[in-house]
Design a protein around this motif. Structure first.
Motif, PDB file in Angstrom:
ATOM      1  N   GLU A   1       5.873   7.676   1.839  1.00  0.00           N
ATOM      2  CA  GLU A   1       7.198   7.437   2.399  1.00  0.00           C
ATOM      3  C   GLU A   1       7.156   7.188   3.903  1.00  0.00           C
ATOM      4  OE1 GLU A   1       9.994   6.936   0.808  1.00  0.00           O
ATOM      5  OE2 GLU A   1       8.925   7.172  -1.086  1.00  0.00           O
ATOM      6  N   ASP A   2       6.192   7.790   4.607  1.00  0.00           N
ATOM      7  CA  ASP A   2       6.077   7.570   6.046  1.00  0.00           C
ATOM      8  C   ASP A   2       5.761   6.105   6.340  1.00  0.00           C
ATOM      9  OD1 ASP A   2       3.636   7.916   4.766  1.00  0.00           O
ATOM     10  OD2 ASP A   2       2.655   8.867   6.472  1.00  0.00           O
ATOM     11  N   MET A   3       4.822   5.542   5.584  1.00  0.00           N
ATOM     12  CA  MET A   3       4.467   4.136   5.742  1.00  0.00           C
ATOM     13  C   MET A   3       5.613   3.222   5.315  1.00  0.00           C
ATOM     14  SD  MET A   3       0.552   3.954   4.311  1.00  0.00           S
ATOM     15  CE  MET A   3       0.552   2.153   4.323  1.00  0.00           C
ATOM     16  N   LYS A   4       6.234   3.562   4.190  1.00  0.00           N
ATOM     17  CA  LYS A   4       7.300   2.716   3.648  1.00  0.00           C
ATOM     18  C   LYS A   4       8.479   2.646   4.614  1.00  0.00           C
ATOM     19  CE  LYS A   4       8.145   2.904  -0.780  1.00  0.00           C
ATOM     20  NZ  LYS A   4       8.660   3.288  -2.117  1.00  0.00           N
ATOM     21  N   LYS A   5       8.798   3.757   5.248  1.00  0.00           N
ATOM     22  CA  LYS A   5       9.920   3.796   6.196  1.00  0.00           C
ATOM     23  C   LYS A   5       9.676   2.833   7.352  1.00  0.00           C
ATOM     24  CE  LYS A   5      12.630   7.025   9.019  1.00  0.00           C
ATOM     25  NZ  LYS A   5      12.772   8.453   9.442  1.00  0.00           N
ATOM     26  N   VAL A   6       8.463   2.845   7.894  1.00  0.00           N
ATOM     27  CA  VAL A   6       8.119   1.951   9.007  1.00  0.00           C
ATOM     28  C   VAL A   6       8.130   0.499   8.539  1.00  0.00           C
ATOM     29  CG1 VAL A   6       6.298   1.287  10.617  1.00  0.00           C
ATOM     30  CG2 VAL A   6       6.761   3.705  10.204  1.00  0.00           C
ATOM     31  N   ALA A   7       7.549   0.244   7.377  1.00  0.00           N
ATOM     32  CA  ALA A   7       7.465  -1.124   6.859  1.00  0.00           C
ATOM     33  C   ALA A   7       8.854  -1.702   6.579  1.00  0.00           C
ATOM     34  CB  ALA A   7       6.625  -1.145   5.585  1.00  0.00           C
ATOM     35  N   LEU A   8       9.727  -0.925   5.964  1.00  0.00           N
ATOM     36  CA  LEU A   8      11.055  -1.426   5.615  1.00  0.00           C
ATOM     37  C   LEU A   8      11.927  -1.641   6.851  1.00  0.00           C
ATOM     38  CD1 LEU A   8      11.833   0.613   2.376  1.00  0.00           C
ATOM     39  CD2 LEU A   8      11.314  -1.831   2.571  1.00  0.00           C
TER      40      LEU A   8
ATOM     41  N   THR B   1       0.837  -1.207   0.000  1.00  0.00           N
ATOM     42  CA  THR B   1       0.000   0.000   0.000  1.00  0.00           C
ATOM     43  C   THR B   1       0.867   1.251   0.000  1.00  0.00           C
ATOM     44  OG1 THR B   1      -1.691  -1.205   1.249  1.00  0.00           O
ATOM     45  CG2 THR B   1      -1.890   1.178   1.170  1.00  0.00           C
ATOM     46  N   ALA B   2       1.918   1.250   0.793  1.00  0.00           N
ATOM     47  CA  ALA B   2       2.825   2.400   0.853  1.00  0.00           C
ATOM     48  C   ALA B   2       3.486   2.636  -0.501  1.00  0.00           C
ATOM     49  CB  ALA B   2       3.894   2.161   1.916  1.00  0.00           C
ATOM     50  N   THR B   3       3.867   1.557  -1.165  1.00  0.00           N
ATOM     51  CA  THR B   3       4.504   1.667  -2.474  1.00  0.00           C
ATOM     52  C   THR B   3       3.515   2.167  -3.519  1.00  0.00           C
ATOM     53  OG1 THR B   3       5.995  -0.163  -1.912  1.00  0.00           O
ATOM     54  CG2 THR B   3       5.808   0.411  -4.233  1.00  0.00           C
ATOM     55  N   LEU B   4       2.302   1.620  -3.485  1.00  0.00           N
ATOM     56  CA  LEU B   4       1.276   2.002  -4.453  1.00  0.00           C
ATOM     57  C   LEU B   4       0.944   3.483  -4.373  1.00  0.00           C
ATOM     58  CD1 LEU B   4      -0.876   1.183  -6.559  1.00  0.00           C
ATOM     59  CD2 LEU B   4      -2.407   0.677  -4.643  1.00  0.00           C
ATOM     60  N   PHE B   5       0.833   4.009  -3.154  1.00  0.00           N
ATOM     61  CA  PHE B   5       0.436   5.399  -2.968  1.00  0.00           C
ATOM     62  C   PHE B   5       1.616   6.329  -2.666  1.00  0.00           C
ATOM     63  CE2 PHE B   5      -3.404   2.961  -2.001  1.00  0.00           C
ATOM     64  CZ  PHE B   5      -4.294   3.566  -2.872  1.00  0.00           C
TER      65      PHE B   5
ATOM     66  N   GLU C   1       2.978 -15.100   2.396  1.00  0.00           N
ATOM     67  CA  GLU C   1       2.583 -13.707   2.187  1.00  0.00           C
ATOM     68  C   GLU C   1       3.618 -12.948   1.361  1.00  0.00           C
ATOM     69  OE1 GLU C   1       0.329 -15.307   5.528  1.00  0.00           O
ATOM     70  OE2 GLU C   1       2.491 -15.202   5.138  1.00  0.00           O
ATOM     71  N   PHE C   2       4.885 -13.366   1.458  1.00  0.00           N
ATOM     72  CA  PHE C   2       5.940 -12.721   0.677  1.00  0.00           C
ATOM     73  C   PHE C   2       5.606 -12.735  -0.813  1.00  0.00           C
ATOM     74  CE2 PHE C   2       9.651 -13.693  -2.010  1.00  0.00           C
ATOM     75  CZ  PHE C   2      10.301 -12.466  -1.942  1.00  0.00           C
ATOM     76  N   LEU C   3       4.948 -13.781  -1.267  1.00  0.00           N
ATOM     77  CA  LEU C   3       4.630 -13.936  -2.689  1.00  0.00           C
ATOM     78  C   LEU C   3       3.597 -12.921  -3.160  1.00  0.00           C
ATOM     79  CD1 LEU C   3       4.461 -17.841  -2.847  1.00  0.00           C
ATOM     80  CD2 LEU C   3       6.420 -16.358  -3.312  1.00  0.00           C
ATOM     81  N   THR C   4       2.939 -12.222  -2.224  1.00  0.00           N
ATOM     82  CA  THR C   4       1.941 -11.215  -2.599  1.00  0.00           C
ATOM     83  C   THR C   4       2.556  -9.836  -2.813  1.00  0.00           C
ATOM     84  OG1 THR C   4       1.413 -10.550  -0.313  1.00  0.00           O
ATOM     85  CG2 THR C   4       0.229 -12.457  -1.215  1.00  0.00           C
ATOM     86  N   LEU C   5       3.850  -9.703  -2.549  1.00  0.00           N
ATOM     87  CA  LEU C   5       4.488  -8.400  -2.736  1.00  0.00           C
ATOM     88  C   LEU C   5       4.464  -7.998  -4.203  1.00  0.00           C
ATOM     89  CD1 LEU C   5       7.674  -8.579  -0.463  1.00  0.00           C
ATOM     90  CD2 LEU C   5       5.611  -7.218  -0.072  1.00  0.00           C
ATOM     91  N   SER C   6       4.232  -6.723  -4.456  1.00  0.00           N
ATOM     92  CA  SER C   6       4.320  -6.208  -5.815  1.00  0.00           C
ATOM     93  C   SER C   6       5.795  -6.126  -6.209  1.00  0.00           C
ATOM     94  CB  SER C   6       3.689  -4.821  -5.897  1.00  0.00           C
ATOM     95  OG  SER C   6       4.468  -3.881  -5.157  1.00  0.00           O
ATOM     96  N   ALA C   7       6.045  -5.995  -7.495  1.00  0.00           N
ATOM     97  CA  ALA C   7       7.430  -5.893  -7.978  1.00  0.00           C
ATOM     98  C   ALA C   7       8.131  -4.688  -7.343  1.00  0.00           C
ATOM     99  CB  ALA C   7       7.441  -5.775  -9.504  1.00  0.00           C
ATOM    100  N   ASP C   8       7.440  -3.554  -7.290  1.00  0.00           N
ATOM    101  CA  ASP C   8       8.044  -2.345  -6.716  1.00  0.00           C
ATOM    102  C   ASP C   8       8.331  -2.517  -5.228  1.00  0.00           C
ATOM    103  OD1 ASP C   8       8.016  -1.063  -9.148  1.00  0.00           O
ATOM    104  OD2 ASP C   8       6.137  -0.004  -8.772  1.00  0.00           O
ATOM    105  N   SER C   9       7.459  -3.233  -4.530  1.00  0.00           N
ATOM    106  CA  SER C   9       7.683  -3.479  -3.098  1.00  0.00           C
ATOM    107  C   SER C   9       8.916  -4.364  -2.901  1.00  0.00           C
ATOM    108  CB  SER C   9       6.456  -4.143  -2.471  1.00  0.00           C
ATOM    109  OG  SER C   9       5.350  -3.276  -2.480  1.00  0.00           O
ATOM    110  N   PHE C  10       9.024  -5.417  -3.700  1.00  0.00           N
ATOM    111  CA  PHE C  10      10.168  -6.319  -3.607  1.00  0.00           C
ATOM    112  C   PHE C  10      11.463  -5.571  -3.908  1.00  0.00           C
ATOM    113  CE2 PHE C  10      11.841 -10.755  -5.123  1.00  0.00           C
ATOM    114  CZ  PHE C  10      12.720 -10.771  -4.047  1.00  0.00           C
TER     115      PHE C  10
END
Length: 328
Positions: A179-186, A172-176, A201-210
Motif C-alpha cells: 500500500e505504501d508503494m501504491k499510494k505514491v504511484a496512484l 509491483t505494488a499491486t502484485l505484492f 507503457e500503459f498497455l503493460t498494466l495488469s488488470a488489477d493495476s488498471f
C-alpha cells in the motif's frame, strides 16, 4: 608399547597437520588473500564480514545454475537456510534437492543481489526495474525484509515522468499488495493520467493495476472518453498477448472479466458522447444502450442497466463532492 603408541600418534598428528595445511593453503589460494585468516572473513561488523564471506566464497557447499544460460553461483547452505525457509527446506528438508539447483526464472545479477542481502542484510539496487525483479525473487524465497527494502527503494527513486517506471511501480505494488508503494504511484498517476493513457507503457498494466486507477475518485481527465478509449487499447493488447483477434465481443469480454468494465463511468457521459464513443465501438451492448437512453430520457425514473457503474459525476470535479459508487 607406550613408545609405539607415541610414535603412531606423532605420525598421525603429522598427517593431520599436512592435510590441514593443504586445506588452509587451498582456502588461502581461493580467497586470494582477502581474509585476515583462512576461513575467517574480514570486517568489524556483521555487514562487512558477510560481504567478505560472499565475495571470497567462504564456506561454500552448494551450487546453483542461474538464469537461462545457467550461470554457476556458489553459496553456503547454512547461511541461506537461516535467512529463508525455502532454502532451509531445499537443503535440510525431508526431500532435499539434488545439486546443482537450477534457477531458470531469476537473472544471475538479481540472484547475486539476493545473496548480498542474505549475507549482509544490505543490498545495492541500481534501478526500479532491478528492484521489481528483486522483489519477485524475494517473494519466491520468502524474504519479507528484502521485499520491504525494494519497496522503499521504489518510493524514494520513482521518476513520475517516466511512464515505464510508473507502470512498473504500480504493477509491483499491486502484485505484492504494498500500500505504501501504491499510494505514491496512484498519486503520480492522478497527475500524469493523460500522458499515461496515451503511452505504450500503459498497455503493460495488469488488470488489477488498471482497476486501481479506475477506482480513484479524482483523475485529471476532461471526460470518461479517454479512459474508455484507453481501456479498448488495453484489451486489444491482451488479445495480442493471447494471439487472438481483437473482435468487439472479445474486447468486451476481457474488459468485463478483468473488472475494468465495471469501473468505467458511462453514465458521466452525455447520450451523444455515448452513441459516438463506446456505443459506436460496440463495448456497450444494444440492450445496455437502450436502457441508458431510457434512463436519460426519463430523468432517472428508469433505472440504468445493472452491468454498468452507477457513478454519474465526472472524475475531474472535487473528490469531496463525489457520489458513492455501489460497485462490487
Amino acid at each position: 608399547m607406550d613408545n609405539k603408541l607415541s610414535l603412531e600418534a606423532s605420525a598421525g598428528g603429522e598427517a593431520c597437520d599436512t592435510i590441514t595445511n593443504e586445506k588452509v593453503q587451498q582456502s588461502e589460494k581461493k580467497n586470494k588473500g582477502n581474509v585476515e585468516t583462512a576461513g575467517v572473513p574480514k570486517g568489524s561488523n556483521f555487514k562487512e564480514r558477510g560481504l567478505s564471506a560472499l565475495e571470497c566464497g567462504l564456506w561454500v557447499d552448494c551450487k546453483f545454475l542461474v538464469g537461462e544460460d545457467e550461470e554457476e553461483i556458489e553459496a553456503c547452505s547454512i547461511v541461506l537456510s537461516l535467512a529463508s525457509p525455502v532454502f532451509a527446506a531445499m537443503f535440510f528438508g525431508s526431500m532435499p534437492e539434488k545439486e546443482p539447483v537450477k534457477v531458470p526464472d531469476v537473472e544471475p545479477e538479481v540472484f547475486q543481489l539476493l545473496l548480498q542481502f542474505i549475507y549482509a542484510h544490505e543490498v545495492q539496487i541500481s534501478s526500479n526495474e532491478e528492484a521489481a525483479k528483486l522483489m519477485v525473487a524475494a517473494d519466491k524465497y520468502m524474504l519479507p525484509d528484502l521485499i520491504k527494502t525494494c519497496s522503499e527503494f521504489f518510493t524514494q527513486n520513482i521518476n513520475g515522468n517516466d511512464m515505464k517506471d510508473l507502470c512498473d511501480m504500480l504493477n509491483t505494488a499491486t502484485l505484492f499488495n504494498r500500500e505504501d508503494m501504491k499510494k505514491v504511484a496512484l498519486k503520480l498517476v492522478k497527475e500524469k493520467i493523460v500522458t499515461l493513457l496515451s503511452s505504450k507503457e500503459f498497455l503493460t498494466l495488469s488488470a488489477d493495476s488498471f482497476v486501481s486507477i479506475l477506482k480513484r475518485g479524482h483523475l485529471n481527465v476532461d471526460s470518461e472518453l479517454p479512459l474508455i478509449s484507453a481501456s479498448i487499447r488495453w484489451a486489444s493488447a491482451r488479445c495480442a498477448e493471447r494471439g487472438i483477434p481483437a473482435e468487439v465481443k472479445t474486447l468486451r469480454s476481457i474488459l468485463v472479466e478483468s473488472g475494468v468494465f465495471r469501473h468505467l463511468r458511462f453514465l458521466s457521459l452525455s447520450l451523444a458522447q455515448l452513441e459516438s464513443g463506446p456505443g459506436m465501438a460496440g463495448i456497450l451492448t444494444d440492450e445496455e444502450m437502450k436502457a441508458i437512453k431510457e434512463h436519460y430520457e426519463t430523468d432517472g425514473d428508469e433505472p440504468p442497466p445493472d452491468s454498468v457503474c452507477l457513478m454519474k459525476n465526472p472524475r475531474k470535479i472535487d473528490a469531496a463532492k463525489m457520489s458513492f459508487c455501489f460497485n462490487k
